[in-house]
Write a protein that holds these residues in place. Sequence first.
Motif, mmCIF file in Angstrom:
data_model
loop_
_atom_site.group_PDB
_atom_site.id
_atom_site.type_symbol
_atom_site.label_atom_id
_atom_site.label_comp_id
_atom_site.label_asym_id
_atom_site.label_seq_id
_atom_site.Cartn_x
_atom_site.Cartn_y
_atom_site.Cartn_z
ATOM 1 N N ASP A 25 -48.611 -50.788 -7.258
ATOM 2 C CA ASP A 25 -48.590 -50.598 -5.802
ATOM 3 C C ASP A 25 -49.916 -51.025 -5.175
ATOM 4 O OD1 ASP A 25 -46.028 -49.807 -5.317
ATOM 5 O OD2 ASP A 25 -46.407 -47.661 -5.598
ATOM 6 N N ASN A 28 -49.901 -54.526 -4.938
ATOM 7 C CA ASN A 28 -48.747 -55.074 -4.223
ATOM 8 C C ASN A 28 -47.855 -55.967 -5.107
ATOM 9 O OD1 ASN A 28 -47.280 -55.013 -1.966
ATOM 10 N ND2 ASN A 28 -48.432 -56.598 -0.842
ATOM 11 N N ASN A 135 -41.882 -49.090 -8.414
ATOM 12 C CA ASN A 135 -42.785 -49.036 -7.250
ATOM 13 C C ASN A 135 -42.441 -47.798 -6.436
ATOM 14 O OD1 ASN A 135 -42.376 -52.280 -7.698
ATOM 15 N ND2 ASN A 135 -44.445 -51.668 -7.160
ATOM 16 N N LYS A 136 -43.451 -47.264 -5.754
ATOM 17 C CA LYS A 136 -43.247 -45.974 -5.086
ATOM 18 C C LYS A 136 -42.075 -46.007 -4.105
ATOM 19 C CE LYS A 136 -45.803 -42.194 -3.185
ATOM 20 N NZ LYS A 136 -46.761 -41.833 -2.176
#
Length: 423
Positions: A25, A28, A135-136
């Motif tokens: 994260d 990115n 990913n969150k």
Amino acid sequence: MKKIDLKKIPSEFLRLIEIVSKEADIQNIDAYLVGGFVRDVLIEKKNLDIDIVVEFDAIELAKEISQKHKTTITSYPHFGTATLSWESGAKIDLASARKERYSRPGALPIVSAGVIRDDLMRRDFTINAMAISINKKSFGVLVDEFHGFEDLMEKKIRVFHEKSFIDDPTRILRAIRFEQRLGFQIEKQTREFLIDAIESDAAATVTPGRYLEEFKKILKEAECEKHLKRLGELGGLGFIHLRMSAETLNVELLKSIGRSLEWFQENCDLSLSLSRWIVYFMGILDSLGLDEVRNSLEKSSLSRKDQEKVFSSKTECEVIGGLLVEAIKPSQAYKILNRLSLEELVFFLAKTKDESVKRSIEKFLTDYRHIKILTDGKDLIGLGVTDGKQIKEILQNLLYKKIDGELQTKGDEDNYLQQMELK
Ligand code: CTP
């Protein structure tokens, strides 16, 4: 959109996944759990081989993580992969998403950078071609573009296209391994592709070493005789020897090998290195004649040492007959058995139907082979023996006496030597 509850993963491993997730994260980058780990999470089967694919340079990401956390990194630049290892022994494999294409059947694929869809599409079966986002913003979301979940629920092994087994013939063995291990069925059309590949001898396009590595994975599975039988029924045992088939396979012997290996694991020193797959290999070749076994081994990619072990399981068969002597002395059994490899011993343990032979082999493995004498060459030189051959013989005799329970302490050994009137 299906969301998978990753809370079921053991917390220690979930924590490590979250470490990768956090770093992805920050940078990115899209990151996903993939392959066999996802398959097994979905059917709630234990699997601690965590594979993560990132749409980025996996080695760069792994370096970043290992700098921030207490991990060791091993990178494989040639494959664009890295393994992160924690002190606890836990590991995570990171790979860059990639596309693959085959320049010719059986060759290793030509790899180029890709996105997650490419990475899933290059895989063997639909059930192994799902991903879970970590990913969150999308944690736990299942990526399933090829109906893998449906096949998993319907217990089907399905390839993506008709050339799959031709591109990568090791998938023949993999299809059977997953089918038998999971209690699934190879889907009808996939089975036809697989049989076509076997009949066109696709296995011959792969280097024997690569095919053998995949075959060894079958021999390491629980109840591997079921896998072998199925492989034989589909015509896929011919790569070992043309005469090998489901009919020539001695399934009872293979089952018995399974029981002997279990006995070995429960009763013997586990630091002993025993290759289970070699014992099974001996069992597979048991129904072939000596020349056939020799031919089969010569064209295999087994190391010289392994070939010798397997071949010896054929030639030493009669030697084992020496154990049939009534009231055999432990030292006699020792002399016969001490020249055999551990794999052969377990193989003969499985093969013999004679209870007293069985007992002799078991006793050798658990007791006789560990017996050591307390006298050494220097002691004998001190007693005036100078001839090397004689020293060896005396030490051997002492050992045999000890194995037969006639000597116990160092004092017993000294007395025995005194009686021998050495010079
Ligand atoms: N894979 C593939 N073709 C191969 C080997 C591997 O497509 N010839 C892919 C599959 O997606 C597989 C993943 O790479 O799930 C990981 O390979 P491997 O570790 O061999 O398979 P697992 O599915 O993890 O099997 P196991 O549970 O026996 O470890």
